[in-house]
Scaffold this motif. Structure first.
Motif, PDB file in Angstrom:
ATOM      1  N   PRO A 161       0.849  -1.395   0.034  1.00 56.95           N
ATOM      2  CA  PRO A 161      -0.142  -0.084  -0.075  1.00 56.95           C
ATOM      3  C   PRO A 161       0.892   1.219  -0.071  1.00 56.95           C
ATOM      4  O   PRO A 161       1.976   1.257   0.439  1.00 56.95           O
ATOM      5  CB  PRO A 161      -0.676  -0.105   1.473  1.00 56.95           C
ATOM      6  N   LEU A 162       0.251   2.277  -0.472  1.00 58.15           N
ATOM      7  CA  LEU A 162       1.093   3.557  -0.458  1.00 58.15           C
ATOM      8  C   LEU A 162       0.403   4.306   0.678  1.00 58.15           C
ATOM      9  O   LEU A 162      -0.755   4.603   0.716  1.00 58.15           O
ATOM     10  CB  LEU A 162       0.969   4.514  -1.951  1.00 58.15           C
ATOM     11  N   LEU A 163       1.248   4.979   1.453  1.00 56.12           N
ATOM     12  CA  LEU A 163       0.783   5.558   2.926  1.00 56.12           C
ATOM     13  C   LEU A 163       1.098   7.164   2.771  1.00 56.12           C
ATOM     14  O   LEU A 163       2.171   7.350   2.299  1.00 56.12           O
ATOM     15  CB  LEU A 163       1.434   4.926   4.028  1.00 56.12           C
ATOM     16  N   ASN A 164      -0.009   7.803   3.419  1.00 52.14           N
ATOM     17  CA  ASN A 164       0.483   9.134   3.972  1.00 52.14           C
ATOM     18  C   ASN A 164       0.175   8.943   5.328  1.00 52.14           C
ATOM     19  O   ASN A 164      -0.997   9.255   5.640  1.00 52.14           O
ATOM     20  CB  ASN A 164      -0.197  10.007   3.168  1.00 52.14           C
ATOM     21  N   GLY A 165       0.917   9.103   6.378  1.00 46.20           N
ATOM     22  CA  GLY A 165       0.689   8.831   7.957  1.00 46.20           C
ATOM     23  C   GLY A 165      -0.197   7.567   7.846  1.00 46.20           C
ATOM     24  O   GLY A 165       0.164   6.594   7.534  1.00 46.20           O
ATOM     25  N   ASP A 166      -1.278   7.731   8.582  1.00 39.40           N
ATOM     26  CA  ASP A 166      -2.081   6.530   8.893  1.00 39.40           C
ATOM     27  C   ASP A 166      -3.105   6.287   7.603  1.00 39.40           C
ATOM     28  O   ASP A 166      -4.017   5.536   7.554  1.00 39.40           O
ATOM     29  CB  ASP A 166      -2.748   6.603  10.184  1.00 39.40           C
ATOM     30  N   ALA A 167      -3.282   7.343   6.804  1.00 33.54           N
ATOM     31  CA  ALA A 167      -4.105   7.118   5.514  1.00 33.54           C
ATOM     32  C   ALA A 167      -3.667   6.353   4.315  1.00 33.54           C
ATOM     33  O   ALA A 167      -2.184   6.339   4.109  1.00 33.54           O
ATOM     34  CB  ALA A 167      -4.286   8.546   4.977  1.00 33.54           C
ATOM     35  N   VAL A 168      -4.238   5.629   3.738  1.00 36.63           N
ATOM     36  CA  VAL A 168      -4.077   4.778   2.581  1.00 36.63           C
ATOM     37  C   VAL A 168      -4.039   5.871   1.321  1.00 36.63           C
ATOM     38  O   VAL A 168      -5.100   6.168   1.259  1.00 36.63           O
ATOM     39  CB  VAL A 168      -4.663   3.396   2.447  1.00 36.63           C
ATOM     40  N   ARG A 169      -3.220   5.896   0.373  1.00 39.36           N
ATOM     41  CA  ARG A 169      -3.257   6.640  -0.611  1.00 39.36           C
ATOM     42  C   ARG A 169      -2.935   6.203  -1.993  1.00 39.36           C
ATOM     43  O   ARG A 169      -2.953   6.719  -3.183  1.00 39.36           O
ATOM     44  CB  ARG A 169      -2.287   8.101  -0.563  1.00 39.36           C
ATOM     45  N   VAL A 220      -9.912  -0.593  -1.700  1.00 34.83           N
ATOM     46  CA  VAL A 220     -10.728  -1.861  -1.293  1.00 34.83           C
ATOM     47  C   VAL A 220      -9.701  -2.988  -1.237  1.00 34.83           C
ATOM     48  O   VAL A 220      -9.255  -3.390  -2.277  1.00 34.83           O
ATOM     49  CB  VAL A 220     -12.073  -2.045  -1.913  1.00 34.83           C
ATOM     50  N   ASP A 221      -9.467  -3.531   0.107  1.00 38.33           N
ATOM     51  CA  ASP A 221      -8.919  -4.674   0.206  1.00 38.33           C
ATOM     52  C   ASP A 221      -9.734  -5.816   0.006  1.00 38.33           C
ATOM     53  O   ASP A 221     -10.362  -6.033   0.944  1.00 38.33           O
ATOM     54  CB  ASP A 221      -8.031  -4.708   1.370  1.00 38.33           C
ATOM     55  N   ALA A 222      -9.744  -6.716  -1.181  1.00 41.39           N
ATOM     56  CA  ALA A 222     -10.436  -7.889  -1.399  1.00 41.39           C
ATOM     57  C   ALA A 222      -9.660  -9.016  -1.632  1.00 41.39           C
ATOM     58  O   ALA A 222      -9.839  -9.926  -2.290  1.00 41.39           O
ATOM     59  CB  ALA A 222     -11.536  -7.680  -2.397  1.00 41.39           C
ATOM     60  N   SER A 223      -8.353  -8.968  -0.886  1.00 44.37           N
ATOM     61  CA  SER A 223      -7.520 -10.168  -1.163  1.00 44.37           C
ATOM     62  C   SER A 223      -7.879 -11.468  -0.570  1.00 44.37           C
ATOM     63  O   SER A 223      -6.988 -12.296  -0.537  1.00 44.37           O
ATOM     64  CB  SER A 223      -6.144  -9.484  -0.634  1.00 44.37           C
ATOM     65  N   GLY A 224      -8.962 -11.416   0.168  1.00 51.01           N
ATOM     66  CA  GLY A 224      -9.228 -12.685   0.798  1.00 51.01           C
ATOM     67  C   GLY A 224      -8.121 -13.367   1.867  1.00 51.01           C
ATOM     68  O   GLY A 224      -7.677 -12.262   2.695  1.00 51.01           O
ATOM     69  N   LEU A 232      -3.900  -5.897   3.423  1.00 56.86           N
ATOM     70  CA  LEU A 232      -3.476  -4.665   4.431  1.00 56.86           C
ATOM     71  C   LEU A 232      -2.888  -5.015   5.956  1.00 56.86           C
ATOM     72  O   LEU A 232      -2.303  -4.590   6.406  1.00 56.86           O
ATOM     73  CB  LEU A 232      -4.769  -3.863   4.671  1.00 56.86           C
ATOM     74  N   SER A 233      -3.539  -6.110   6.457  1.00 50.41           N
ATOM     75  CA  SER A 233      -3.059  -6.725   7.493  1.00 50.41           C
ATOM     76  C   SER A 233      -1.575  -7.226   7.397  1.00 50.41           C
ATOM     77  O   SER A 233      -0.615  -6.879   8.253  1.00 50.41           O
ATOM     78  CB  SER A 233      -3.915  -7.924   8.002  1.00 50.41           C
ATOM     79  N   ASN A 234      -1.247  -7.863   6.442  1.00 50.17           N
ATOM     80  CA  ASN A 234       0.121  -8.225   6.307  1.00 50.17           C
ATOM     81  C   ASN A 234       1.110  -7.034   6.156  1.00 50.17           C
ATOM     82  O   ASN A 234       2.420  -7.014   6.652  1.00 50.17           O
ATOM     83  CB  ASN A 234       0.460  -8.967   5.013  1.00 50.17           C
ATOM     84  N   ALA A 235       0.442  -6.013   5.522  1.00 53.34           N
ATOM     85  CA  ALA A 235       1.380  -4.625   5.276  1.00 53.34           C
ATOM     86  C   ALA A 235       1.470  -3.891   6.714  1.00 53.34           C
ATOM     87  O   ALA A 235       2.110  -2.838   6.716  1.00 53.34           O
ATOM     88  CB  ALA A 235       0.870  -3.929   4.261  1.00 53.34           C
TER      89      ALA A 235
END
Ligand SMILES: Cc1cc2nc3c(=O)[nH]c(=O)nc-3n(C[C@H](O)[C@H](O)[C@H](O)COP(=O)(O)OP(=O)(O)OC[C@H]3O[C@@H](n4cnc5c(N)ncnc54)[C@H](O)[C@@H]3O)c2cc1C
Length: 283
Positions: free
Chosen positions: A21-29, A49-53, A58-61
């Protein structure tokens, strides 16, 4: 099918693997992807939208919480598909059947088409290890021994697909929405598949996510600490209600039978029909 329908309605489709993911602080950008050709690209987003099953991108990241193991995590599912299983006559031929051996030890039998039936066995991991068998041999023996009615329906077992296994698949991840992102179904939670709610939840949460994103844009919610908090509450409520239903089934099978068949059959049918998002759990 859904992808084709989305593309037909004007969605741009790109075949690629999300790598970070590309982040800006705690926001995903946005998201960094690797295309099928091997090129790496950064794509900016207002909502990801994380639909990675079960890959739980996003949890792994580290963007959302870690996986917390659920009530049914120490289990193993071994499954395949068979041809020529005996089905019920008439309209009941396509019914999904569940066969029970004992607590946390069961099998599914799901007709896929006229010929092929999905079959699988779910058992405690310790039991699976104690058998010390190949997945193929384990499934074959279990399908013969687990329940006499299942044995009757599978007089000759011919697997038409490789026998596969999956373990430790029950988990929950907290805070699965936030600035610039939300997660759908298995990417944030997976519960015991005994009542086959998985695809229903995936579809329903996708529908709710679409509404939440539409109102995010319509109501300019970009500055809110968590613009998708209502969506998260709704998803939790539905999955919590089903979790309670499954807990009741495993912890109190006799009481569950009384409720389902005698006391509140209509209410239980409501839940199996997917009406699980109401404020008050049914019945
Ligand atoms: C043993 C077992 C039995 C089940 N039985 C049933 C049943 O009978 N009925 C039922 O309804 N449900 C059942 N389920 C549950 C159901 O399969 C899932 O709940 C459902 O598929 C979840 O959908 P999803 O869209 O969240 O994830 P998935 O269907 O897993 O889709 C995730 C997709 O994301 C892709 N992906 C992952 N990581 C990345 C990445 N980094 N970049 C790009 N793409 C990525 C994956 O390749 C995959 O295509 C069962 C599950 C298990 C484990």
């Amino acid at each position: 099918m859904l992808l084709t329908a989305a593309a037909a309605r004007g969605v741009s489709v790109m075949q690629a693997e999300a790598v970070a993911p590309l982040l800006n602080g705690d926001a995903v950008r946005g998201v960094r992807v690797r295309t099928n050709g091997g090129t790496v690209e950064d794509i900016a987003s207002e909502v990801l939208v994380d639909a990675s099953g079960q890959a739980t991108f996003l949890s792994n990241a580290g963007v959302i919480g870690e996986k917390v193991r659920g009530n049914y995590d120490r289990q193993v599912a071994v499954f395949s598909q068979v041809a020529g299983a005996i089905r019920d006559p008439g309209a009941a031929a396509g019914n999904t059947l569940i066969f029970y051996r004992q607590k946390n030890h069961w099998a599914w039998f799901i007709p896929l088409d006229d010929q092929v039936t999905s079959v699988g066995v779910v058992v405690p991991a310790d039991y699976y290890r104690s058998k010390n068998e190949s997945k193929h041999k384990f499934l074959l023996r279990e399908l013969h021994q687990l329940n006499p009615e299942l044995t009757r329906r599978l007089p000759q077992i011919e697997f038409v697909e490789e026998v596969r296994g999956i373990s430790n698949y029950s988990y929950r991840i907290s805070n699965f929405t936030g600035k610039g992102f939300l997660c759908v179904r298995d990417s944030h939670r997976f519960i015991d598949p005994v009542f086959s709610f998985g695809v229903f939840f995936a579809m329903k949460e996708a529908e709710y996510a679409a509404s939440a994103i539409a109102s995010f844009f319509a109501e300019s919610k970009g500055e809110q600490p968590n613009p998708f908090a209502d969506y998260q509450r709704l998803c939790d409520r539905g999955q919590d209600n089903v979790q309670e239903l499954i807990d009741a089934f495993w912890q109190h099978p006799y009481a569950f039978k009384l409720l389902a068949h005698h006391r509140y059959p209509e209410d239980i049918i409501h839940m199996f029909a997917g009406r699980v998002y109401e404020e008050t759990p049914l019945p």
